[in-house]
Design a protein around this motif. Structure first.
Motif, PDB file in Angstrom:
ATOM      1  N   GLY A  45       0.834  -1.184   0.000  1.00 27.99           N
ATOM      2  CA  GLY A  45       0.000   0.000   0.000  1.00 27.99           C
ATOM      3  C   GLY A  45       0.875   1.243   0.000  1.00 27.99           C
ATOM      4  N   LEU A  46       0.325   2.346  -0.501  1.00 29.97           N
ATOM      5  CA  LEU A  46       1.108   3.562  -0.640  1.00 29.97           C
ATOM      6  C   LEU A  46       0.166   4.766  -0.577  1.00 29.97           C
ATOM      7  CD1 LEU A  46       3.828   5.003  -1.551  1.00 29.97           C
ATOM      8  CD2 LEU A  46       3.009   4.699  -3.888  1.00 29.97           C
ATOM      9  N   ARG A  47       0.587   5.804   0.164  1.00 27.73           N
ATOM     10  CA  ARG A  47      -0.190   7.041   0.196  1.00 27.73           C
ATOM     11  C   ARG A  47       0.754   8.234   0.177  1.00 27.73           C
ATOM     12  NH1 ARG A  47      -2.387   9.930   4.697  1.00 27.73           N
ATOM     13  NH2 ARG A  47      -2.328   8.115   6.083  1.00 27.73           N
ATOM     14  N   HIS A  48       0.403   9.238  -0.604  1.00 24.20           N
ATOM     15  CA  HIS A  48       1.180  10.479  -0.670  1.00 24.20           C
ATOM     16  C   HIS A  48       0.452  11.550   0.124  1.00 24.20           C
ATOM     17  CE1 HIS A  48       2.778   8.888  -4.759  1.00 24.20           C
ATOM     18  NE2 HIS A  48       3.612   8.576  -3.787  1.00 24.20           N
ATOM     19  N   ARG A  49       1.066  12.015   1.218  1.00 24.74           N
ATOM     20  CA  ARG A  49       0.480  13.098   1.987  1.00 24.74           C
ATOM     21  C   ARG A  49       0.656  14.423   1.252  1.00 24.74           C
ATOM     22  NH1 ARG A  49       2.327  12.454   8.231  1.00 24.74           N
ATOM     23  NH2 ARG A  49       3.593  14.213   7.545  1.00 24.74           N
ATOM     24  N   PRO A  50      -0.207  15.414   1.538  1.00 31.82           N
ATOM     25  CA  PRO A  50      -0.080  16.717   0.881  1.00 31.82           C
ATOM     26  C   PRO A  50       1.276  17.375   1.109  1.00 31.82           C
ATOM     27  CG  PRO A  50      -2.223  16.528   1.927  1.00 31.82           C
ATOM     28  CD  PRO A  50      -1.432  15.337   2.366  1.00 31.82           C
ATOM     29  N   ASP A  51       1.941  17.053   2.236  1.00 28.38           N
ATOM     30  CA  ASP A  51       3.250  17.661   2.513  1.00 28.38           C
ATOM     31  C   ASP A  51       4.393  16.931   1.824  1.00 28.38           C
ATOM     32  OD1 ASP A  51       3.402  15.329   3.983  1.00 28.38           O
ATOM     33  OD2 ASP A  51       3.597  16.313   5.930  1.00 28.38           O
ATOM     34  N   GLY A  52       4.053  15.934   0.994  1.00 28.56           N
ATOM     35  CA  GLY A  52       5.071  15.228   0.235  1.00 28.56           C
ATOM     36  C   GLY A  52       5.585  13.958   0.879  1.00 28.56           C
ATOM     37  N   ILE A  53       5.239  13.720   2.131  1.00 33.69           N
ATOM     38  CA  ILE A  53       5.686  12.509   2.811  1.00 33.69           C
ATOM     39  C   ILE A  53       4.947  11.298   2.246  1.00 33.69           C
ATOM     40  CG2 ILE A  53       5.684  11.275   5.015  1.00 33.69           C
ATOM     41  CD1 ILE A  53       6.260  13.888   6.393  1.00 33.69           C
ATOM     42  N   GLU A  54       5.691  10.240   2.000  1.00 34.43           N
ATOM     43  CA  GLU A  54       5.122   9.008   1.456  1.00 34.43           C
ATOM     44  C   GLU A  54       4.984   7.964   2.556  1.00 34.43           C
ATOM     45  OE1 GLU A  54       6.247   7.246  -2.585  1.00 34.43           O
ATOM     46  OE2 GLU A  54       7.288   5.905  -1.196  1.00 34.43           O
ATOM     47  N   LEU A  55       3.789   7.422   2.701  1.00 34.53           N
ATOM     48  CA  LEU A  55       3.529   6.367   3.682  1.00 34.53           C
ATOM     49  C   LEU A  55       3.420   5.035   2.946  1.00 34.53           C
ATOM     50  CD1 LEU A  55       2.640   9.005   5.168  1.00 34.53           C
ATOM     51  CD2 LEU A  55       0.972   7.610   6.389  1.00 34.53           C
ATOM     52  N   THR A  56       4.076   4.019   3.470  1.00 40.14           N
ATOM     53  CA  THR A  56       4.023   2.693   2.863  1.00 40.14           C
ATOM     54  C   THR A  56       3.612   1.665   3.899  1.00 40.14           C
ATOM     55  OG1 THR A  56       6.373   2.306   3.325  1.00 40.14           O
ATOM     56  CG2 THR A  56       5.812   3.251   1.170  1.00 40.14           C
ATOM     57  N   TRP A  57       3.018   0.589   3.426  1.00 40.40           N
ATOM     58  CA  TRP A  57       2.589  -0.499   4.306  1.00 40.40           C
ATOM     59  C   TRP A  57       2.312  -1.756   3.499  1.00 40.40           C
ATOM     60  CZ3 TRP A  57      -0.425   3.741   3.046  1.00 40.40           C
ATOM     61  CH2 TRP A  57      -1.594   3.493   2.312  1.00 40.40           C
ATOM     62  N   LYS A  58       2.043  -2.829   4.198  1.00 42.55           N
ATOM     63  CA  LYS A  58       1.542  -4.064   3.588  1.00 42.55           C
ATOM     64  C   LYS A  58       0.162  -4.333   4.177  1.00 42.55           C
ATOM     65  CE  LYS A  58       6.126  -6.176   3.029  1.00 42.55           C
ATOM     66  NZ  LYS A  58       7.001  -7.325   3.422  1.00 42.55           N
ATOM     67  N   GLN A  59      -0.743  -4.832   3.346  1.00 43.92           N
ATOM     68  CA  GLN A  59      -2.096  -5.105   3.822  1.00 43.92           C
ATOM     69  C   GLN A  59      -2.566  -6.457   3.307  1.00 43.92           C
ATOM     70  OE1 GLN A  59      -3.955  -1.598   2.144  1.00 43.92           O
ATOM     71  NE2 GLN A  59      -4.873  -2.777   0.483  1.00 43.92           N
ATOM     72  N   LEU A  60      -3.541  -7.004   4.027  1.00 46.64           N
ATOM     73  CA  LEU A  60      -4.038  -8.337   3.697  1.00 46.64           C
ATOM     74  C   LEU A  60      -5.494  -8.453   4.127  1.00 46.64           C
ATOM     75  CD1 LEU A  60      -3.489 -11.307   2.831  1.00 46.64           C
ATOM     76  CD2 LEU A  60      -2.794 -11.744   5.188  1.00 46.64           C
ATOM     77  N   GLY A  61      -6.344  -8.923   3.215  1.00 48.60           N
ATOM     78  CA  GLY A  61      -7.740  -9.150   3.551  1.00 48.60           C
ATOM     79  C   GLY A  61      -8.702  -8.136   2.991  1.00 48.60           C
ATOM     80  N   VAL A  62      -8.214  -7.188   2.193  1.00 49.61           N
ATOM     81  CA  VAL A  62      -9.075  -6.126   1.655  1.00 49.61           C
ATOM     82  C   VAL A  62     -10.111  -6.682   0.698  1.00 49.61           C
ATOM     83  CG1 VAL A  62      -9.095  -4.031   0.249  1.00 49.61           C
ATOM     84  CG2 VAL A  62      -7.337  -4.347   1.987  1.00 49.61           C
ATOM     85  N   LYS A  63      -9.793  -7.777   0.004  1.00 51.72           N
ATOM     86  CA  LYS A  63     -10.725  -8.335  -0.975  1.00 51.72           C
ATOM     87  C   LYS A  63     -12.039  -8.779  -0.339  1.00 51.72           C
ATOM     88  CE  LYS A  63      -7.346  -9.860  -4.422  1.00 51.72           C
ATOM     89  NZ  LYS A  63      -6.793 -11.014  -5.181  1.00 51.72           N
ATOM     90  N   GLY A  64     -12.033  -9.015   0.971  1.00 49.80           N
ATOM     91  CA  GLY A  64     -13.246  -9.472   1.632  1.00 49.80           C
ATOM     92  C   GLY A  64     -14.183  -8.360   2.056  1.00 49.80           C
ATOM     93  N   LEU A  65     -13.802  -7.100   1.821  1.00 51.22           N
ATOM     94  CA  LEU A  65     -14.607  -5.990   2.324  1.00 51.22           C
ATOM     95  C   LEU A  65     -15.997  -5.915   1.713  1.00 51.22           C
ATOM     96  CD1 LEU A  65     -12.060  -3.027   2.553  1.00 51.22           C
ATOM     97  CD2 LEU A  65     -12.962  -4.444   4.396  1.00 51.22           C
ATOM     98  N   THR A  66     -16.147  -6.386   0.494  1.00 49.65           N
ATOM     99  CA  THR A  66     -17.437  -6.261  -0.175  1.00 49.65           C
ATOM    100  C   THR A  66     -18.427  -7.358   0.218  1.00 49.65           C
ATOM    101  OG1 THR A  66     -16.544  -7.451  -2.084  1.00 49.65           O
ATOM    102  CG2 THR A  66     -16.515  -5.043  -2.172  1.00 49.65           C
ATOM    103  N   ASN A  67     -17.936  -8.453   0.825  1.00 57.07           N
ATOM    104  CA  ASN A  67     -18.883  -9.523   1.164  1.00 57.07           C
ATOM    105  C   ASN A  67     -18.730 -10.082   2.570  1.00 57.07           C
ATOM    106  OD1 ASN A  67     -16.544 -11.051   0.915  1.00 57.07           O
ATOM    107  ND2 ASN A  67     -17.075 -11.881  -1.083  1.00 57.07           N
ATOM    108  N   ASP A  68     -17.675  -9.735   3.273  1.00 54.42           N
ATOM    109  CA  ASP A  68     -17.497 -10.272   4.624  1.00 54.42           C
ATOM    110  C   ASP A  68     -16.739  -9.280   5.497  1.00 54.42           C
ATOM    111  OD1 ASP A  68     -17.788 -12.081   6.679  1.00 54.42           O
ATOM    112  OD2 ASP A  68     -16.064 -13.302   6.122  1.00 54.42           O
ATOM    113  N   ALA A  69     -17.289  -8.074   5.601  1.00 52.27           N
ATOM    114  CA  ALA A  69     -16.608  -7.001   6.327  1.00 52.27           C
ATOM    115  C   ALA A  69     -16.729  -7.127   7.841  1.00 52.27           C
ATOM    116  CB  ALA A  69     -17.146  -5.650   5.876  1.00 52.27           C
TER     117      ALA A  69
END
Length: 217
Positions: free
Chosen positions: A108-132
């Motif tokens: 995962g990756l997000r760019h903050r307005p101040d230019g700082i980049e946040l990174t992470w690893k995620q798991l299980g997002v595919k289930g959000l639409t049917n088993d949240a």
């Protein structure tokens, strides 16, 4: 393993208005979180006490939102009027979660307005639409500033009402001891209230402790 944050999909009036409304209820000013280029979404952060935060998220008119599971889930929830979308459990080693779920994590990756980049690893997002009812897992990158520190925090997460099965959630999290007792090591202060799902399982409401008393959204 602990509850890291909760996710709220923007309502029809958009991200800024939704985040402002939620922030007013919690007595906390939202912070512009920036853009997820791989997901086709952007967010606003409402910092919470105890190293947690509330993420308000909105889908963008971007090709990534049609392909990425997170973007798809945000779009679907917002089309339905917005509201609670997910709860997220933070882990120090996502390999353990990969063993529980039987799948590999995604970056995962997000760019903050101040230019700082946040990174992470995620798991299980595919289930959000049917088993949240079950959370997805996140492991923040080394040295990444946690979003709970983006601004002053005044409210804390106190309780979660979930449409779903506590047994299903315990299995997903790898809790194999005595129900209730085996949770004492990670989130004893949060009250989890389960109800039989009417329709799709998922978050129904969340209660926050604020200086002006408890607030349930």
């Amino acid at each position: 393993m602990r509850v890291d944050h909760v996710v709220y999909a923007a309502e029809p009036d958009g991200l800024i208005a939704t985040a402002k409304r939620l922030g007013d209820e919690l007595g906390t000013e939202p912070v512009d979180g920036g853009v997820h280029p791989r997901f086709g979404t952007r967010n606003s952060i409402i910092p919470l006490l105890d190293g947690r935060f509330l993420e308000v998220v909105e889908v963008l008119d971007h090709p990534a939102s049609d392909k990425a599971p997170f973007g798809q889930a945000v779009r679907a929830r917002s089309i339905g009027g917005g509201g609670w979308m997910a709860w997220v459990v933070g882990v120090d080693d996502i390999a353990i979660a990969e063993g529980l779920v039987g799948r590999t994590s995604a970056p995962g990756l997000r760019h903050r307005p101040d230019g700082i980049e946040l990174t992470w690893k995620q798991l299980g997002v595919k289930g959000l639409t049917n088993d949240a009812q079950v959370p997805f897992f996140i492991q923040w990158g080394d040295g990444v500033p946690h979003p709970s520190t983006d601004g002053p925090a005044h409210a804390s997460l106190k309780g979660m009402a979930i449409a779903g099965s506590p047994d299903r959630v315990r299995e997903w999290l790898g809790l194999t001891g005595e129900p209730g007792v085996d949770r004492e090591d990670w989130e004893p202060e949060i009250v989890f209230d389960f109800a039989a799902p009417k329709g799709t399982p998922g978050l129904m409401s969340i209660t926050f402790a604020t200086p002006n008393g408890d607030v349930t959204i």
